[in-house]
Design an enzyme around this catalytic site. Structure first.
Site, PDB file in Angstrom:
ATOM      1  N   TYR A   1       0.809  -1.214   0.000  1.00 56.17           N
ATOM      2  CA  TYR A   1       0.000   0.000   0.000  1.00 56.17           C
ATOM      3  C   TYR A   1       0.846   1.269   0.000  1.00 56.17           C
ATOM      4  O   TYR A   1       0.382   2.335  -0.406  1.00 56.17           O
ATOM      5  CB  TYR A   1      -0.926   0.031   1.220  1.00 56.17           C
ATOM      6  CG  TYR A   1      -2.095  -0.937   1.157  1.00 56.17           C
ATOM      7  CD1 TYR A   1      -2.338  -1.700   0.025  1.00 56.17           C
ATOM      8  CD2 TYR A   1      -2.942  -1.084   2.223  1.00 56.17           C
ATOM      9  CE1 TYR A   1      -3.394  -2.585  -0.032  1.00 56.17           C
ATOM     10  CE2 TYR A   1      -4.016  -1.967   2.187  1.00 56.17           C
ATOM     11  CZ  TYR A   1      -4.236  -2.718   1.051  1.00 56.17           C
ATOM     12  OH  TYR A   1      -5.292  -3.588   1.005  1.00 56.17           O
TER      13      TYR A   1
ATOM     14  N   LYS B   1       2.960 -15.391   2.341  1.00 57.93           N
ATOM     15  CA  LYS B   1       2.940 -16.138   1.080  1.00 57.93           C
ATOM     16  C   LYS B   1       4.381 -16.430   0.689  1.00 57.93           C
ATOM     17  O   LYS B   1       4.844 -16.123  -0.419  1.00 57.93           O
ATOM     18  CB  LYS B   1       2.196 -15.331   0.011  1.00 57.93           C
ATOM     19  CG  LYS B   1       1.818 -16.133  -1.242  1.00 57.93           C
ATOM     20  CD  LYS B   1       0.873 -17.265  -0.975  1.00 57.93           C
ATOM     21  CE  LYS B   1       0.452 -17.946  -2.289  1.00 57.93           C
ATOM     22  NZ  LYS B   1      -0.286 -19.208  -2.053  1.00 57.93           N
TER      23      LYS B   1
ATOM     24  N   ASP C   1      -3.617 -17.951   1.579  1.00 55.47           N
ATOM     25  CA  ASP C   1      -4.783 -18.586   0.966  1.00 55.47           C
ATOM     26  C   ASP C   1      -5.362 -19.660   1.876  1.00 55.47           C
ATOM     27  O   ASP C   1      -6.581 -19.781   2.030  1.00 55.47           O
ATOM     28  CB  ASP C   1      -4.442 -19.154  -0.412  1.00 55.47           C
ATOM     29  CG  ASP C   1      -3.112 -19.886  -0.459  1.00 55.47           C
ATOM     30  OD1 ASP C   1      -2.385 -19.913   0.548  1.00 55.47           O
ATOM     31  OD2 ASP C   1      -2.791 -20.451  -1.535  1.00 55.47           O
TER      32      ASP C   1
ATOM     33  N   ASP D   1      -5.628  -6.547   5.722  1.00 58.11           N
ATOM     34  CA  ASP D   1      -6.822  -5.823   5.286  1.00 58.11           C
ATOM     35  C   ASP D   1      -7.916  -6.821   4.920  1.00 58.11           C
ATOM     36  O   ASP D   1      -9.078  -6.693   5.343  1.00 58.11           O
ATOM     37  CB  ASP D   1      -6.458  -4.947   4.093  1.00 58.11           C
ATOM     38  CG  ASP D   1      -7.542  -3.933   3.744  1.00 58.11           C
ATOM     39  OD1 ASP D   1      -8.589  -3.907   4.416  1.00 58.11           O
ATOM     40  OD2 ASP D   1      -7.337  -3.165   2.798  1.00 58.11           O
TER      41      ASP D   1
ATOM     42  N   ASP E   1     -11.276  -8.227   7.628  1.00 58.12           N
ATOM     43  CA  ASP E   1     -12.667  -8.071   7.207  1.00 58.12           C
ATOM     44  C   ASP E   1     -13.374  -9.421   7.166  1.00 58.12           C
ATOM     45  O   ASP E   1     -14.549  -9.536   7.549  1.00 58.12           O
ATOM     46  CB  ASP E   1     -12.737  -7.405   5.836  1.00 58.12           C
ATOM     47  CG  ASP E   1     -12.601  -5.893   5.912  1.00 58.12           C
ATOM     48  OD1 ASP E   1     -12.424  -5.378   7.030  1.00 58.12           O
ATOM     49  OD2 ASP E   1     -12.661  -5.231   4.864  1.00 58.12           O
TER      50      ASP E   1
END
Length: 360
Positions: A141, A191, A224, A248, A252
């Site tokens: 970001y 990852k 994942d 992020d 959520d």
């Protein structure tokens, strides 16, 4: 010396929900010896309306001097046409940057009284109590270079994902410290099978664990798989620590396990400052109607007591009072899923204060 709290009600339902949180602080002062005081200041759209700045200089000064910051919510349609630096959200981002808040804590706890509110089966979500610790100021970001250019006659968008050892180490330390206050388990999500950024992340988290936090259980999981496991078996998790982008998304996802966004507090924490706020927005469509759910803000006060004010004992009292209000059948409109007669924002705050006062 009394603890000092900067209270920033903000916009929309912000003043209503913060008012109920301050009532809880008053009970803690009166009946439990908290000795906290607070001053209010404008931020977001309220700051722009007051002085033409979504983060007025006095507000920033107050936040810097406080032991903790309690925020309501910012934003509303009346400010959407302003230039980006003047919008309410820009003030919030500047506040986080100025206070150097690099760690976001977002708990997701499922209350037995609200099991039916979740879209997952009760047997899957019963007993879930997760804390997602998200790195807040680095990663893809904020990485440079970034932009949009033309390559071969077509648009190309590009971003840079990067983390330094020190950035990973400081967010990892926050996660391990939080786990020590909970069930003592950290799952680091990355990852590393694909991304070099994640290779560094996994290595540094492992080194930090071995050097300073060997008393905490550490596991690693690819993002994942973590996304799948949050739905398949969320009870396996205690503290999840991960990067800005992954955090992020996963925070959520975790929030939906609980069934109501009105129940979810959060904290943004740095080395010297911390800010506590509900995760929901300003809900301008119900502002001023006494329909908002103040519980996420009240639970944000509990987080503030635990992480900034060194009063974990009172944090537990506040959390118990919220549960007692729910046990008593008190429901704001967003929680009245079985035809219960809903109460207003102020009445829910009163119910929590009554339950809290009864513990004195």
């Amino acid at each position: 010396m009394a603890l000092r709290i900067a209270v920033l009600p903000g916009d929309g339902i912000g003043p209503e929900i913060v008012r109920e949180a301050c009532k809880v602080l008053e009970v803690l002062n009166r009946d439990f010896g908290l000795d906290a005081g607070w001053d209010e200041a404008s931020v977001g759209g309220a700051g722009f309306e007051a002085v033409g700045d979504p983060l007025p200089t006095p507000t920033l000064a107050l936040a810097r001097e406080a032991d903790a910051v309690l925020l309501g919510a910012v934003g509303g349609p009346q400010w959407e046409r302003l230039d980006k630096p003047l919008r309410p959200e820009a003030g919030l981002l500047r506040l986080r940057a100025e206070l150097e808040l690099f760690a976001n804590y977002r708990p997701a706890k499922v209350y037995d009284q609200l099991l039916d509110a979740s879209t997952l089966k009760p047997e899957v979500v019963r007993g879930v109590d997760i804390l997602v610790v998200r790195e807040l100021v680095g990663g893809i970001y904020f990485g440079q270079p970034r932009g949009i250019d033309m390559v071969g006659g077509e648009r190309r968008g590009f971003n840079t994902a990067s983390y330094t050892e020190s950035e990973v180490r400081r967010i990892g330390r926050k996660a391990f410290e939080a786990a020590r206050l909970r069930s003592g388990r950290v799952c680091s999500v990355d990852k590393a099978n694909v991304l070099e950024t994640s290779e560094v992340w996994r290595a540094v988290i492992g080194e930090l664990h071995q050097a300073e936090f060997s008393d905490v259980e550490l596991t690693h999981m690819y993002v994942d798989n973590a996304a799948m496991q949050l739905i398949r078996n969320p009870r396996q998790f205690d503290v999840l620590v991960t990067s800005n982008l992954f955090g992020d998304v996963l925070s959520d996802e975790a929030s939906m396990l609980t069934g109501s966004i009105g129940m979810l507090p959060s904290a943004s924490v740095g080395e010297n400052h911390a800010m506590y706020e509900p995760i929901h927005g300003s809900a301008p469509d119900i502002a001023g109607q006494d329909r908002a759910n103040p519980l996420a803000t009240i639970l944000s006060v509990a987080m503030m007591l635990r992480f900034s004010l060194d009063r974990a004992d009172l944090a537990e009292r506040v959390e118990q009072a919220v549960e007692q209000a729910l046990n008593d059948g008190v429901r704001t409109p967003d929680l009245a899923i079985h035809g219960e007669t809903p109460v207003g924002c102020a009445a829910m705050g009163d119910a929590v204060c009554k339950a809290l006062g009864a513990m004195a």
